[in-house]
Scaffold this motif. Sequence first.
Motif, PDB file in Angstrom:
ATOM      1  N   ASP A 123     -63.812 -41.549  -0.296  1.00 46.61           N
ATOM      2  CA  ASP A 123     -64.543 -42.776  -0.636  1.00 46.61           C
ATOM      3  C   ASP A 123     -65.615 -43.079   0.405  1.00 46.61           C
ATOM      4  N   VAL A 124     -65.275 -42.904   1.683  1.00 45.45           N
ATOM      5  CA  VAL A 124     -66.249 -43.150   2.758  1.00 45.45           C
ATOM      6  C   VAL A 124     -67.432 -42.210   2.608  1.00 45.45           C
ATOM      7  N   LEU A 125     -67.185 -40.942   2.363  1.00 42.47           N
ATOM      8  CA  LEU A 125     -68.288 -39.984   2.204  1.00 42.47           C
ATOM      9  C   LEU A 125     -69.131 -40.294   0.972  1.00 42.47           C
ATOM     10  N   ARG A 126     -68.479 -40.625  -0.135  1.00 39.79           N
ATOM     11  CA  ARG A 126     -69.222 -40.970  -1.353  1.00 39.79           C
ATOM     12  C   ARG A 126     -70.099 -42.200  -1.106  1.00 39.79           C
ATOM     13  N   GLU A 127     -69.539 -43.198  -0.470  1.00 43.35           N
ATOM     14  CA  GLU A 127     -70.305 -44.415  -0.198  1.00 43.35           C
ATOM     15  C   GLU A 127     -71.438 -44.158   0.793  1.00 43.35           C
ATOM     16  N   ALA A 128     -71.254 -43.246   1.731  1.00 45.96           N
ATOM     17  CA  ALA A 128     -72.353 -42.890   2.641  1.00 45.96           C
ATOM     18  C   ALA A 128     -73.532 -42.366   1.832  1.00 45.96           C
ATOM     19  N   GLY A 129     -73.260 -41.529   0.836  1.00 47.69           N
ATOM     20  CA  GLY A 129     -74.323 -41.037  -0.041  1.00 47.69           C
ATOM     21  C   GLY A 129     -74.950 -42.153  -0.859  1.00 47.69           C
ATOM     22  N   GLU A 130     -74.150 -43.090  -1.311  1.00 49.39           N
ATOM     23  CA  GLU A 130     -74.670 -44.231  -2.070  1.00 49.39           C
ATOM     24  C   GLU A 130     -75.549 -45.122  -1.187  1.00 49.39           C
ATOM     25  N   VAL A 131     -75.135 -45.309   0.054  1.00 48.22           N
ATOM     26  CA  VAL A 131     -75.949 -46.087   1.001  1.00 48.22           C
ATOM     27  C   VAL A 131     -77.293 -45.392   1.200  1.00 48.22           C
ATOM     28  N   ALA A 132     -77.279 -44.079   1.415  1.00 47.67           N
ATOM     29  CA  ALA A 132     -78.528 -43.332   1.604  1.00 47.67           C
ATOM     30  C   ALA A 132     -79.441 -43.508   0.395  1.00 47.67           C
ATOM     31  N   ALA A 133     -78.873 -43.446  -0.801  1.00 49.51           N
ATOM     32  CA  ALA A 133     -79.678 -43.626  -2.015  1.00 49.51           C
ATOM     33  C   ALA A 133     -80.229 -45.045  -2.084  1.00 49.51           C
ATOM     34  N   GLN A 134     -79.397 -46.031  -1.817  1.00 44.33           N
ATOM     35  CA  GLN A 134     -79.817 -47.430  -1.849  1.00 44.33           C
ATOM     36  C   GLN A 134     -80.920 -47.710  -0.832  1.00 44.33           C
ATOM     37  N   GLU A 135     -80.848 -47.031   0.307  1.00 44.71           N
ATOM     38  CA  GLU A 135     -81.831 -47.220   1.376  1.00 44.71           C
ATOM     39  C   GLU A 135     -83.087 -46.371   1.179  1.00 44.71           C
ATOM     40  N   GLY A 136     -83.134 -45.566   0.123  1.00 45.80           N
ATOM     41  CA  GLY A 136     -84.302 -44.742  -0.160  1.00 45.80           C
ATOM     42  C   GLY A 136     -84.436 -43.534   0.748  1.00 45.80           C
ATOM     43  N   ALA A 137     -83.316 -43.020   1.230  1.00 50.54           N
ATOM     44  CA  ALA A 137     -83.359 -41.939   2.210  1.00 50.54           C
ATOM     45  C   ALA A 137     -83.055 -40.561   1.635  1.00 50.54           C
ATOM     46  N   VAL A 138     -82.773 -40.458   0.362  1.00 49.25           N
ATOM     47  CA  VAL A 138     -82.376 -39.169  -0.201  1.00 49.25           C
ATOM     48  C   VAL A 138     -83.523 -38.162  -0.149  1.00 49.25           C
ATOM     49  N   GLU A 139     -84.713 -38.560  -0.529  1.00 55.32           N
ATOM     50  CA  GLU A 139     -85.866 -37.642  -0.552  1.00 55.32           C
ATOM     51  C   GLU A 139     -86.215 -37.129   0.843  1.00 55.32           C
ATOM     52  N   SER A 140     -86.259 -38.019   1.817  1.00 58.23           N
ATOM     53  CA  SER A 140     -86.680 -37.626   3.162  1.00 58.23           C
ATOM     54  C   SER A 140     -85.547 -37.030   3.983  1.00 58.23           C
ATOM     55  N   GLY A 141     -84.312 -37.295   3.602  1.00 59.08           N
ATOM     56  CA  GLY A 141     -83.152 -36.759   4.304  1.00 59.08           C
ATOM     57  C   GLY A 141     -82.465 -37.802   5.156  1.00 59.08           C
ATOM     58  N   TYR A 142     -81.185 -37.575   5.369  1.00 59.12           N
ATOM     59  CA  TYR A 142     -80.379 -38.496   6.159  1.00 59.12           C
ATOM     60  C   TYR A 142     -79.246 -37.712   6.810  1.00 59.12           C
ATOM     61  N   ARG A 143     -78.617 -38.349   7.768  1.00 56.92           N
ATOM     62  CA  ARG A 143     -77.512 -37.730   8.487  1.00 56.92           C
ATOM     63  C   ARG A 143     -76.289 -38.630   8.376  1.00 56.92           C
ATOM     64  N   ILE A 144     -75.118 -38.008   8.216  1.00 55.38           N
ATOM     65  CA  ILE A 144     -73.843 -38.714   8.259  1.00 55.38           C
ATOM     66  C   ILE A 144     -73.119 -38.202   9.494  1.00 55.38           C
ATOM     67  N   VAL A 145     -72.749 -39.117  10.395  1.00 51.39           N
ATOM     68  CA  VAL A 145     -72.125 -38.738  11.660  1.00 51.39           C
ATOM     69  C   VAL A 145     -70.800 -39.476  11.824  1.00 51.39           C
ATOM     70  N   PHE A 146     -69.761 -38.729  12.199  1.00 52.35           N
ATOM     71  CA  PHE A 146     -68.486 -39.296  12.616  1.00 52.35           C
ATOM     72  C   PHE A 146     -68.302 -38.944  14.086  1.00 52.35           C
ATOM     73  N   ASN A 147     -68.246 -39.932  14.969  1.00 52.38           N
ATOM     74  CA  ASN A 147     -67.938 -39.684  16.373  1.00 52.38           C
ATOM     75  C   ASN A 147     -66.425 -39.813  16.533  1.00 52.38           C
ATOM     76  N   THR A 148     -65.822 -38.888  17.256  1.00 50.93           N
ATOM     77  CA  THR A 148     -64.381 -38.926  17.450  1.00 50.93           C
ATOM     78  C   THR A 148     -64.073 -38.816  18.928  1.00 50.93           C
ATOM     79  N   GLY A 149     -63.581 -39.897  19.506  1.00 56.93           N
ATOM     80  CA  GLY A 149     -63.233 -39.958  20.919  1.00 56.93           C
ATOM     81  C   GLY A 149     -64.363 -40.496  21.769  1.00 56.93           C
TER      82      GLY A 149
END
Length: 119
Positions: A68-94
């Motif tokens: 769900d988190v990954l799917r919503e990250a893609g939805e956020v990118a689409a909503q923000e207009g970032a799909v065409e230009s590209g976007y990054r999804i980052v998980f920091n751990t520690g």
Amino acid sequence: MAGEPQADCLFCKIVAKEIPAAIVRETETTLAFRDINPQAPTHVLVIPKSHFPDAASLAAGDPAAAADVLREAGEVAAQEGAVESGYRIVFNTGEGAGQTVFHAHAHVLAGRGLTWPPG
């Protein structure tokens, strides 16, 4: 216990609406809000509403919520207009990787050139 709200967790308090946030999307299992210290023109955090300290424990403890988190990250990118230009999804751990809130969260970053490697 994993999955249960933690009284001392900033993101659990945001989920409970005890602390305000600039929410951009919300589903039954996730919440997406603008980072208060943005590192790019678009910097949105996507979190599971259930508490897990990091992405690995989320994936192990609740794989559906991780998806769900990954799917919503893609939805956020689409909503923000970032799909065409590209976007990054980052998980920091520690701490060594820059994680400062120990509630699993994905950073959705876009709107400027993002160099590789990121570290």
